[in-house]
Design a protein around this motif. Structure first.
Motif, PDB file in Angstrom:
ATOM      1  N   ARG A  53       2.215  -4.943   3.443  1.00  0.00           N
ATOM      2  CA  ARG A  53       3.416  -4.130   3.318  1.00  0.00           C
ATOM      3  C   ARG A  53       3.032  -2.695   2.955  1.00  0.00           C
ATOM      4  O   ARG A  53       1.911  -2.439   2.490  1.00  0.00           O
ATOM      5  N   THR A  54       3.963  -1.774   3.106  1.00  0.00           N
ATOM      6  CA  THR A  54       3.744  -0.394   2.678  1.00  0.00           C
ATOM      7  C   THR A  54       4.858   0.049   1.739  1.00  0.00           C
ATOM      8  O   THR A  54       5.962  -0.489   1.755  1.00  0.00           O
ATOM      9  N   MET A  55       4.541   1.052   0.911  1.00  0.00           N
ATOM     10  CA  MET A  55       5.553   1.837   0.216  1.00  0.00           C
ATOM     11  C   MET A  55       5.430   3.241   0.779  1.00  0.00           C
ATOM     12  O   MET A  55       4.472   3.964   0.471  1.00  0.00           O
ATOM     13  N   LEU A  56       6.357   3.631   1.617  1.00  0.00           N
ATOM     14  CA  LEU A  56       6.311   4.931   2.273  1.00  0.00           C
ATOM     15  C   LEU A  56       7.157   5.929   1.497  1.00  0.00           C
ATOM     16  O   LEU A  56       8.346   5.714   1.287  1.00  0.00           O
TER      17      LEU A  56
ATOM     18  N   ILE B  92       0.841  -1.193   0.000  1.00  0.00           N
ATOM     19  CA  ILE B  92       0.000   0.000   0.000  1.00  0.00           C
ATOM     20  C   ILE B  92       0.879   1.246   0.000  1.00  0.00           C
ATOM     21  O   ILE B  92       1.752   1.406   0.863  1.00  0.00           O
ATOM     22  N   PHE B  93       0.623   2.131  -0.949  1.00  0.00           N
ATOM     23  CA  PHE B  93       1.337   3.414  -0.995  1.00  0.00           C
ATOM     24  C   PHE B  93       0.746   4.352   0.053  1.00  0.00           C
ATOM     25  O   PHE B  93      -0.470   4.586   0.086  1.00  0.00           O
ATOM     26  N   VAL B  94       1.602   4.906   0.900  1.00  0.00           N
ATOM     27  CA  VAL B  94       1.193   5.849   1.944  1.00  0.00           C
ATOM     28  C   VAL B  94       2.246   6.950   2.036  1.00  0.00           C
ATOM     29  O   VAL B  94       3.449   6.662   2.024  1.00  0.00           O
ATOM     30  N   LEU B  95       1.810   8.190   2.135  1.00  0.00           N
ATOM     31  CA  LEU B  95       2.757   9.271   2.412  1.00  0.00           C
ATOM     32  C   LEU B  95       3.270   9.126   3.847  1.00  0.00           C
ATOM     33  O   LEU B  95       2.483   8.910   4.776  1.00  0.00           O
ATOM     34  N   ASN B  96       4.568   9.250   4.013  1.00  0.00           N
ATOM     35  CA  ASN B  96       5.190   9.038   5.317  1.00  0.00           C
ATOM     36  C   ASN B  96       5.053  10.305   6.158  1.00  0.00           C
ATOM     37  O   ASN B  96       5.961  11.117   6.256  1.00  0.00           O
ATOM     38  N   ARG B  97       3.891  10.438   6.775  1.00  0.00           N
ATOM     39  CA  ARG B  97       3.567  11.602   7.594  1.00  0.00           C
ATOM     40  C   ARG B  97       3.110  11.148   8.990  1.00  0.00           C
ATOM     41  O   ARG B  97       2.562  10.060   9.148  1.00  0.00           O
ATOM     42  N   LYS B  98       3.293  12.018   9.958  1.00  0.00           N
ATOM     43  CA  LYS B  98       2.887  11.700  11.328  1.00  0.00           C
ATOM     44  C   LYS B  98       1.399  11.352  11.388  1.00  0.00           C
ATOM     45  O   LYS B  98       0.991  10.459  12.155  1.00  0.00           O
ATOM     46  N   ARG B  99       0.593  12.028  10.580  1.00  0.00           N
ATOM     47  CA  ARG B  99      -0.850  11.784  10.601  1.00  0.00           C
ATOM     48  C   ARG B  99      -1.205  10.354  10.187  1.00  0.00           C
ATOM     49  O   ARG B  99      -2.327   9.902  10.423  1.00  0.00           O
ATOM     50  N   HIS B 100      -0.267   9.662   9.541  1.00  0.00           N
ATOM     51  CA  HIS B 100      -0.529   8.313   9.039  1.00  0.00           C
ATOM     52  C   HIS B 100       0.080   7.220   9.905  1.00  0.00           C
ATOM     53  O   HIS B 100      -0.071   6.031   9.579  1.00  0.00           O
ATOM     54  N   HIS B 101       0.773   7.581  10.975  1.00  0.00           N
ATOM     55  CA  HIS B 101       1.505   6.576  11.741  1.00  0.00           C
ATOM     56  C   HIS B 101       0.585   5.471  12.263  1.00  0.00           C
ATOM     57  O   HIS B 101       0.940   4.273  12.202  1.00  0.00           O
ATOM     58  N   ALA B 102      -0.579   5.817  12.764  1.00  0.00           N
ATOM     59  CA  ALA B 102      -1.503   4.794  13.282  1.00  0.00           C
ATOM     60  C   ALA B 102      -1.995   3.899  12.151  1.00  0.00           C
ATOM     61  O   ALA B 102      -2.099   2.672  12.318  1.00  0.00           O
TER      62      ALA B 102
ATOM     63  N   GLN C 169      -1.802   0.776 -12.069  1.00  0.00           N
ATOM     64  CA  GLN C 169      -1.120   0.118 -13.181  1.00  0.00           C
ATOM     65  C   GLN C 169      -0.478  -1.204 -12.741  1.00  0.00           C
ATOM     66  O   GLN C 169       0.179  -1.262 -11.696  1.00  0.00           O
ATOM     67  N   LYS C 170      -0.640  -2.233 -13.533  1.00  0.00           N
ATOM     68  CA  LYS C 170       0.017  -3.501 -13.261  1.00  0.00           C
ATOM     69  C   LYS C 170       1.529  -3.335 -13.431  1.00  0.00           C
ATOM     70  O   LYS C 170       1.984  -2.542 -14.243  1.00  0.00           O
ATOM     71  N   GLY C 171       2.244  -4.100 -12.651  1.00  0.00           N
ATOM     72  CA  GLY C 171       3.686  -4.097 -12.787  1.00  0.00           C
ATOM     73  C   GLY C 171       4.407  -3.028 -11.994  1.00  0.00           C
ATOM     74  O   GLY C 171       5.630  -2.915 -12.073  1.00  0.00           O
ATOM     75  N   GLN C 172       3.667  -2.221 -11.204  1.00  0.00           N
ATOM     76  CA  GLN C 172       4.280  -1.152 -10.421  1.00  0.00           C
ATOM     77  C   GLN C 172       4.518  -1.546  -8.964  1.00  0.00           C
ATOM     78  O   GLN C 172       5.026  -0.755  -8.178  1.00  0.00           O
ATOM     79  N   ASN C 173       4.108  -2.768  -8.585  1.00  0.00           N
ATOM     80  CA  ASN C 173       4.355  -3.282  -7.240  1.00  0.00           C
ATOM     81  C   ASN C 173       3.670  -2.463  -6.153  1.00  0.00           C
ATOM     82  O   ASN C 173       4.157  -2.362  -5.032  1.00  0.00           O
ATOM     83  N   VAL C 174       2.537  -1.859  -6.501  1.00  0.00           N
ATOM     84  CA  VAL C 174       1.682  -1.153  -5.537  1.00  0.00           C
ATOM     85  C   VAL C 174       0.247  -1.580  -5.813  1.00  0.00           C
ATOM     86  O   VAL C 174      -0.179  -1.634  -6.970  1.00  0.00           O
ATOM     87  N   ASP C 175      -0.503  -1.893  -4.752  1.00  0.00           N
ATOM     88  CA  ASP C 175      -1.854  -2.431  -4.926  1.00  0.00           C
ATOM     89  C   ASP C 175      -2.975  -1.454  -4.596  1.00  0.00           C
ATOM     90  O   ASP C 175      -4.116  -1.679  -4.980  1.00  0.00           O
ATOM     91  N   ALA C 176      -2.670  -0.375  -3.874  1.00  0.00           N
ATOM     92  CA  ALA C 176      -3.674   0.636  -3.537  1.00  0.00           C
ATOM     93  C   ALA C 176      -2.954   1.820  -2.915  1.00  0.00           C
ATOM     94  O   ALA C 176      -1.788   1.724  -2.517  1.00  0.00           O
ATOM     95  N   LEU C 177      -3.658   2.934  -2.844  1.00  0.00           N
ATOM     96  CA  LEU C 177      -3.167   4.114  -2.125  1.00  0.00           C
ATOM     97  C   LEU C 177      -4.133   4.423  -1.005  1.00  0.00           C
ATOM     98  O   LEU C 177      -5.349   4.484  -1.221  1.00  0.00           O
ATOM     99  N   PHE C 178      -3.602   4.614   0.201  1.00  0.00           N
ATOM    100  CA  PHE C 178      -4.376   5.032   1.362  1.00  0.00           C
ATOM    101  C   PHE C 178      -3.799   6.346   1.882  1.00  0.00           C
ATOM    102  O   PHE C 178      -2.582   6.549   1.854  1.00  0.00           O
ATOM    103  N   GLY C 179      -4.673   7.221   2.409  1.00  0.00           N
ATOM    104  CA  GLY C 179      -4.183   8.336   3.204  1.00  0.00           C
ATOM    105  C   GLY C 179      -4.383   9.715   2.635  1.00  0.00           C
ATOM    106  O   GLY C 179      -4.873   9.894   1.523  1.00  0.00           O
ATOM    107  N   THR C 180      -3.984  10.687   3.433  1.00  0.00           N
ATOM    108  CA  THR C 180      -4.271  12.095   3.177  1.00  0.00           C
ATOM    109  C   THR C 180      -3.121  12.802   2.478  1.00  0.00           C
ATOM    110  O   THR C 180      -1.971  12.714   2.897  1.00  0.00           O
TER     111      THR C 180
END
Length: 323
Positions: A192-195, A171-181, A209-220
């Motif tokens: 797993r995450t991509m931070l 899961i793609f997530v921006l590495n921000r304090k608001r997302h730590h939980a 897109q297939k082949g990018q090794n990311v399955d979804a995006l979560f977060g603000t």
């Protein structure tokens, strides 16, 4: 929406738009790796505004720079284009002159100049909202994940939709304090995450897109990026959800006074009601969508991607301009 303004009927119209993002990308290139975010962003804003003013459109900025970035140009409500004085605007635009400003300033991968447009009345008016909570899903998971669900349930549904073990979801997530939980919840569920520090437009593209090794995006992330992402999600056949997510008391008050409900998730079709929408991006530093600017023997080489929401068509264009 069934009514299509004239510009969207012209076969050559999308290709004229490349000049807007190319101008911003080339202007910001001078600031790549110089650790000066504001100077680079200012150069991109000025160049994008000038290029938009030279295109034969009658447009209004729905989502722009303005208050959050202290920008005197490309602000919400600004009229744009050679035909902007000829009556009511036909087109609405959302701009992000540099997506990944910090990456541009630090000279690392993944920054681009981005804008999107749609017929008048298509874009949801986000008013004073700066930040948006987002869920971006690939086509295979469309209609199978509810944005209101807790993280574990979302991951279970995504796992079933993609026929992929939770342990292999990324899961793609921006590495921000608001997302730590939320990041902890993703890891506790076994995924797993991509931070990344910046660049959730690119993160959304990877999720679609297939082949990018990311399955979804979560977060603000940013609200302008949310509307822009909703447009290319249409083109790529995925699913987008967003809700305004103010990051401070002042923004919370303004969002509430404007009549926006921070508890309501909106679909991509609510945020952008027309399929006659176009997404345009030119690379500054290379990323998953665009190659970055390169200079060779007095010429700049630029890579631009255009995505059409109605047809899903993708155009990859390369320009070589004197430098």
């Amino acid at each position: 929406m069934s009514t299509r303004p004239g510009p969207f009927d012209r076969a050559d119209f999308p290709f004229a738009l490349r000049l807007v993002t190319e101008a911003a990308a080339l202007a910001s290139y001078d600031w790549v790796g110089r650790s000066k975010k504001e100077e680079g962003d200012g150069a991109a804003v000025d160049a994008m505004r000038k290029a938009l003013g030279q295109i034969n459109i009658n447009a209004v900025v729905m989502i722009g720079e303005g208050e959050k970035d202290h920008a005197p140009l490309l602000y919400r409500g600004e009229r744009i284009g050679q035909a902007a004085l000829g009556g009511e605007p036909e087109i609405e635009i959302a701009v992000d002159p540099i997506e990944g400003t910090t990456n541009m300033a630090n000279g690392v991968d993944n920054s681009m100049a981005v804008f999107a447009l749609a017929p008048r009345g298509a874009m949801f008016d986000l008013g004073p909202s700066f930040y948006m909570d987002k869920l971006v899903l690939p086509a295979a998971a469309k209609g199978k994940v509810d944005p209101t669900w807790p993280v574990k349930k979302k991951l279970e549904a995504l796992s079933a939709a993609l026929n992929k073990p939770i342990s292999e979801l990324r899961i793609f997530v921006l590495n921000r304090k608001r997302h730590h939980a939320m990041i902890k919840d993703i890891h506790d569920a076994g995924a797993r995450t991509m931070l990344q520090e910046n660049g959730d437009v690119a993160g959304a593209f990877m999720a679609l897109q297939k082949g990018q090794n990311v399955d979804a995006l979560f977060g603000t992330g940013g609200s302008p990026e949310g509307v822009i992402t909703a447009i290319f999600t249409k083109a790529l056949g995925g699913e987008f959800f967003g809700r305004v997510d103010p990051q401070g008391e002042e923004e919370s008050v303004k969002v509430k006074e404007f009549g926006l409900d921070s508890g309501k998730w909106m679909s991509g079709d609510e945020l952008v009601k027309s399929d006659d929408a176009i997404f345009v991006a030119s690379g500054i530093n290379s990323g998953p969508l665009c190659r970055g600017v390169t200079i060779e023997k007095g010429f700049a080489r630029l890579h631009t991607v255009i995505l059409m929401a109605r047809t899903g068509a993708r155009y990859d264009l390369v320009s070589r301009v004197p430098r």
